[in-house]
Design an enzyme around this catalytic site. Structure first.
Site, mmCIF file in Angstrom:
data_model
loop_
_atom_site.group_PDB
_atom_site.id
_atom_site.type_symbol
_atom_site.label_atom_id
_atom_site.label_comp_id
_atom_site.label_asym_id
_atom_site.label_seq_id
_atom_site.Cartn_x
_atom_site.Cartn_y
_atom_site.Cartn_z
ATOM 1 N N CYS A 1 44.614 24.695 41.697
ATOM 2 C CA CYS A 1 43.355 24.498 40.709
ATOM 3 C C CYS A 1 44.054 23.754 39.657
ATOM 4 O O CYS A 1 44.941 23.045 39.720
ATOM 5 C CB CYS A 1 43.104 26.066 40.278
ATOM 6 S SG CYS A 1 43.989 26.894 39.232
ATOM 7 N N ASP B 1 52.380 32.753 48.341
ATOM 8 C CA ASP B 1 53.507 33.307 49.329
ATOM 9 C C ASP B 1 54.144 34.407 49.013
ATOM 10 O O ASP B 1 54.614 35.130 49.933
ATOM 11 C CB ASP B 1 54.556 31.985 49.364
ATOM 12 C CG ASP B 1 54.884 31.482 48.226
ATOM 13 O OD1 ASP B 1 54.271 31.599 46.852
ATOM 14 O OD2 ASP B 1 56.200 31.175 47.833
ATOM 15 N N ARG C 1 39.711 32.317 42.443
ATOM 16 C CA ARG C 1 41.106 32.523 43.032
ATOM 17 C C ARG C 1 41.210 34.016 42.996
ATOM 18 O O ARG C 1 42.030 34.301 44.017
ATOM 19 C CB ARG C 1 42.304 31.824 42.183
ATOM 20 C CG ARG C 1 42.339 30.278 42.120
ATOM 21 C CD ARG C 1 43.449 29.866 41.379
ATOM 22 N NE ARG C 1 44.728 30.663 42.198
ATOM 23 C CZ ARG C 1 45.364 30.266 43.134
ATOM 24 N NH1 ARG C 1 44.942 29.146 43.550
ATOM 25 N NH2 ARG C 1 46.500 30.886 43.444
ATOM 26 N N ARG D 1 49.632 27.138 42.525
ATOM 27 C CA ARG D 1 49.522 28.475 42.642
ATOM 28 C C ARG D 1 49.333 29.196 44.137
ATOM 29 O O ARG D 1 48.500 29.326 44.717
ATOM 30 C CB ARG D 1 47.826 28.868 41.974
ATOM 31 C CG ARG D 1 48.135 28.331 40.203
ATOM 32 C CD ARG D 1 46.882 28.869 39.684
ATOM 33 N NE ARG D 1 46.946 30.182 39.324
ATOM 34 C CZ ARG D 1 45.908 30.899 38.744
ATOM 35 N NH1 ARG D 1 44.752 29.880 38.354
ATOM 36 N NH2 ARG D 1 45.823 32.047 38.461
ATOM 37 N N PRO D 2 50.694 29.018 44.686
ATOM 38 C CA PRO D 2 50.691 29.452 46.132
ATOM 39 C C PRO D 2 50.631 30.855 46.163
ATOM 40 O O PRO D 2 50.448 31.601 44.949
ATOM 41 C CB PRO D 2 51.951 28.960 46.466
ATOM 42 C CG PRO D 2 52.871 28.747 45.117
ATOM 43 C CD PRO D 2 51.703 28.383 44.246
ATOM 44 N N ASP E 1 47.903 32.312 28.776
ATOM 45 C CA ASP E 1 46.422 32.294 28.684
ATOM 46 C C ASP E 1 46.016 32.083 27.185
ATOM 47 O O ASP E 1 44.613 31.983 26.971
ATOM 48 C CB ASP E 1 45.651 33.688 29.302
ATOM 49 C CG ASP E 1 45.833 33.660 30.656
ATOM 50 O OD1 ASP E 1 46.307 32.443 31.531
ATOM 51 O OD2 ASP E 1 45.658 34.729 31.329
ATOM 52 N N ARG F 1 33.423 31.921 32.689
ATOM 53 C CA ARG F 1 34.034 32.773 33.872
ATOM 54 C C ARG F 1 34.806 33.927 33.033
ATOM 55 O O ARG F 1 34.938 35.003 33.671
ATOM 56 C CB ARG F 1 35.199 31.916 34.284
ATOM 57 C CG ARG F 1 34.705 30.805 35.260
ATOM 58 C CD ARG F 1 35.597 30.275 36.091
ATOM 59 N NE ARG F 1 36.472 31.122 36.566
ATOM 60 C CZ ARG F 1 37.699 31.041 36.861
ATOM 61 N NH1 ARG F 1 38.342 29.799 36.915
ATOM 62 N NH2 ARG F 1 38.442 32.048 37.495
ATOM 63 N N LYS G 1 38.864 40.836 31.534
ATOM 64 C CA LYS G 1 38.580 40.164 32.872
ATOM 65 C C LYS G 1 39.835 40.568 33.694
ATOM 66 O O LYS G 1 39.486 40.775 35.054
ATOM 67 C CB LYS G 1 38.375 38.792 32.630
ATOM 68 C CG LYS G 1 38.461 38.015 33.753
ATOM 69 C CD LYS G 1 38.305 36.577 33.750
ATOM 70 C CE LYS G 1 39.401 35.531 33.537
ATOM 71 N NZ LYS G 1 40.126 35.416 34.446
ATOM 72 N N ASN G 2 41.012 40.259 33.543
ATOM 73 C CA ASN G 2 42.108 40.278 34.499
ATOM 74 C C ASN G 2 42.436 41.706 35.064
ATOM 75 O O ASN G 2 43.519 41.994 35.632
ATOM 76 C CB ASN G 2 43.102 39.483 33.941
ATOM 77 C CG ASN G 2 42.809 38.025 33.873
ATOM 78 O OD1 ASN G 2 41.868 37.661 34.741
ATOM 79 N ND2 ASN G 2 43.596 37.253 33.436
HETATM 80 N N1 EPU Z 1 53.722 32.074 42.191
HETATM 81 C C1 EPU Z 1 54.010 31.659 43.425
HETATM 82 N N2 EPU Z 1 53.802 32.365 44.625
HETATM 83 C C2 EPU Z 1 53.235 33.207 44.672
HETATM 84 C C3 EPU Z 1 52.502 33.894 43.379
HETATM 85 C C4 EPU Z 1 52.408 33.265 42.175
HETATM 86 O O1 EPU Z 1 54.961 30.506 43.367
HETATM 87 O O2 EPU Z 1 52.813 33.895 45.781
HETATM 88 C C5 EPU Z 1 53.753 31.466 40.836
HETATM 89 C C6 EPU Z 1 52.541 30.850 40.466
HETATM 90 O O3 EPU Z 1 52.164 29.586 40.885
HETATM 91 C C7 EPU Z 1 52.903 30.623 38.736
HETATM 92 C C8 EPU Z 1 53.658 31.993 38.553
HETATM 93 O O4 EPU Z 1 54.124 32.275 39.916
HETATM 94 O O5 EPU Z 1 53.677 29.397 38.705
HETATM 95 C C9 EPU Z 1 52.917 32.956 38.177
HETATM 96 O O6 EPU Z 1 51.737 33.114 38.620
HETATM 97 P P1 EPU Z 1 50.779 34.611 38.880
HETATM 98 O O7 EPU Z 1 51.016 35.168 40.519
HETATM 99 O O8 EPU Z 1 51.457 35.625 37.848
HETATM 100 O O9 EPU Z 1 49.454 34.223 38.421
HETATM 101 P P2 EPU Z 1 48.118 34.772 39.031
HETATM 102 O O10 EPU Z 1 48.375 36.221 39.362
HETATM 103 O O11 EPU Z 1 47.623 34.052 39.845
HETATM 104 C C10 EPU Z 1 46.998 35.992 36.784
HETATM 105 C C11 EPU Z 1 46.141 35.597 35.932
HETATM 106 C C12 EPU Z 1 46.026 34.445 35.193
HETATM 107 C C13 EPU Z 1 47.217 34.333 34.467
HETATM 108 C C14 EPU Z 1 48.476 34.541 35.175
HETATM 109 C C15 EPU Z 1 49.653 34.630 34.520
HETATM 110 C C16 EPU Z 1 44.436 37.081 36.906
HETATM 111 C C17 EPU Z 1 43.148 37.257 37.879
HETATM 112 N N3 EPU Z 1 45.045 35.949 36.846
HETATM 113 O O12 EPU Z 1 47.330 34.889 37.618
HETATM 114 O O13 EPU Z 1 44.659 34.507 34.612
HETATM 115 O O14 EPU Z 1 47.316 32.895 33.814
HETATM 116 O O15 EPU Z 1 48.097 35.481 35.830
HETATM 117 O O16 EPU Z 1 49.628 35.436 33.449
HETATM 118 O O17 EPU Z 1 44.965 38.311 36.751
HETATM 119 C C18 EPU Z 1 43.272 33.048 33.173
HETATM 120 O O18 EPU Z 1 42.486 34.347 32.883
HETATM 121 O O19 EPU Z 1 42.613 32.248 32.633
HETATM 122 C C19 EPU Z 1 44.217 33.209 34.264
HETATM 123 C C20 EPU Z 1 44.408 32.021 34.864
#
Ligand code: EPU
Length: 418
Positions: A117, A125, A93, A122-123, A305, A397, A22-23
């Protein structure tokens, strides 16, 4: 509203196939916005997030988007109003992944700001800051990220923290930017590498994906291609954990064991017997499980995950297990539900202490997010009696035909309405 009912304990047996990741497919679908010409993605998991991304692409003007079995065809790139509305982003998201491609392709984007969520704030920025460094003007207006730019310019960007979708969004923006972009402190996840492989097959020039430093030379255009999506390591890991929790003999086929090394190490440390043979991983029946400590961190460490599913396993193991979640600040919502089934778990901040083995008993429980639902399935399969998981829509999902796959392994699991 659908529920999942399980009559436990279940002994599983047989072979099950991992679906596509999925990801990986979600960013690849977003990346089709960058491409001129038809794209064919194979090994696409038929899960609700993919259906949602299809709606997002259609909304953005893709001429043809069709899913036939596990083959997704997309044609048309971005054409319409470059806006991802609240109603779509709210349900997924990962819709934020269209921001980079829209900006690169059309010079503007209006994407609803994803809210927090269940698992944390999950910002986004880091995504915004990086795109600004490439020359984009970005404002937050009325709950939307409103971005515009003439052609984006290559830049050197250091991510403050490793972010998976952040790395993907900026990498996609950079492939059509003018000049060279150097990304540092990138996410190392296999899904990032697979996205780069797909983009390179379309004519992009990306080097270093899968390492902390990714270098992208911008090109004028991308062409259509065919691409096979990597297997879903989290789905595969969930089946392995379920098999271990029920002391079952199961083989997960068509997965990539190299993407699961840390997870396999942890399972072995618990006393689980594993056999890796090419793209198959077998779990054998064996003696008692030992509690082990797990800390979630970005790849290649233990994935957040799989934290919830692993916690369900640890309720079966002898001794104390300390599980520390470092990626998201609120990813222990499953603890309360596991406790209702008889688990002995104490939470202290980002750490959960599991005392096992605890005999689990089936109970009505509530799923709070995708991976928490998978955790409750693992718990329900190993518990005595009937477990009914409410809000089962979360599981759809990201897990393809979850009850059918477990039924194939002999589990007494079914979907019920109402
Ligand atoms: N973060 C920030 N600012 C940002 C981006 C991230 O503070 O601009 C923080 C997040 O809040 C978090 C950390 O950095 O604490 C890491 O978050 P990341 O951005 O890596 O997560 P994501 O890209 O939103 C993806 C997966 C998630 C998975 C995470 C971590 C996808 C579509 N989603 O999320 O998958 O948990 O990486 O591996 O690829 C799931 O499939 O159930 C799922 C939640």
């Amino acid at each position: 509203m659908d529920k999942i009912r399980i009559h436990g304990p279940c002994r599983l047996q047989g072979r099950v196939r991992a679906s596509g990741a999925k990801n990986a497919v979600l960013p690849e679908m977003a990346a089709t916005l960058l491409v001129d010409g038809p794209v064919t993605l194979r090994n696409v998991p038929v899960v609700r997030d993919v259906q949602t991304m299809i709606k997002v692409l259609r909304h953005l003007g893709a001429r043809r988007v069709s899913l036939d079995g596990d083959v997704l065809r997309v044609e048309g790139g971005a054409a319409g109003e470059p806006e991802a509305p609240y109603d779509l982003v709210r349900t997924m998201r990962a819709s934020i992944l269209v921001l980079g491609p829209l900006l690169a392709r059309l010079g503007r984007a209006r994407v609803s700001l994803p809210g927090g969520c269940a698992i944390g704030a999950r910002p986004i920025d880091y995504h915004i800051e990086a795109l600004r460094r490439m020359g984009a003007a970005i404002e937050i207006e009325h709950g939307f990220v409103v971005a515009s730019s003439p052609r984006l310019k290559g830049a050197e960007i250091v991510f403050a923290e490793r972010t998976v979708t952040g790395t993907e969004n900026v990498m996609m923006a950079a492939v059509l930017a003018e000049g060279r972009t150097v990304l540092k402190n990138c996410a190392l996840e296999p899904e990032v590498t697979d996205l780069a492989r797909f983009l390179n097959a379309c004519g992009a020039r990306i080097e270093g994906a899968g390492t902390g430093r990714i270098v992208i030379e911008g090109v004028e255009r991308l062409r259509g291609t065919e691409h096979r999506v990597i297997p879903d390591r989290i789905e595969a890991g969930t089946f392995l954990i379920a098999a271990a929790a029920t002391q079952s003999a199961v083989t997960v086929e068509r997965c990539d064991p190299t993407h699961l090394e840390t997870v396999l190490d942890k399972l072995q440390e618990c006393g689980v017997v594993l056999r890796v043979d090419g793209d198959a991983i077998g779990v054998g029946k064996d003696g008692p499980l030992r509690g082990v400590n797990v800390t979630t961190r970005p790849y290649p460490d233990f994935p957040t995950d799989l934290q919830a599913q692993f916690m369900a396993l640890m309720t079966r193991a002898e001794g104390v297990s300390i599980i520390t979640e470092t990626v998201f600040e609120n990813r222990f919502l499953h603890v309360g539900e596991l406790r209702r089934m008889g688990a002995r778990i104490v939470v202290d901040g980002q750490t959960a202490i599991v005392a096992g083995p605890a005999p689990l008993s089936g109970a009505p429980v509530m799923a709070s997010d995708l991976r928490a639902s998978a955790c409750l399935i693992v718990a329900g399969l190993s518990a005595e009696g009937e477990t009914v998981i409410n809000r089962a829509y979360h599981i759809d999902r990201g897990y393809e035909k979850v009850e059918t796959k477990f039924q194939t392994l002999g589990a007494r699991i079914e979907r019920i309405g109402g």
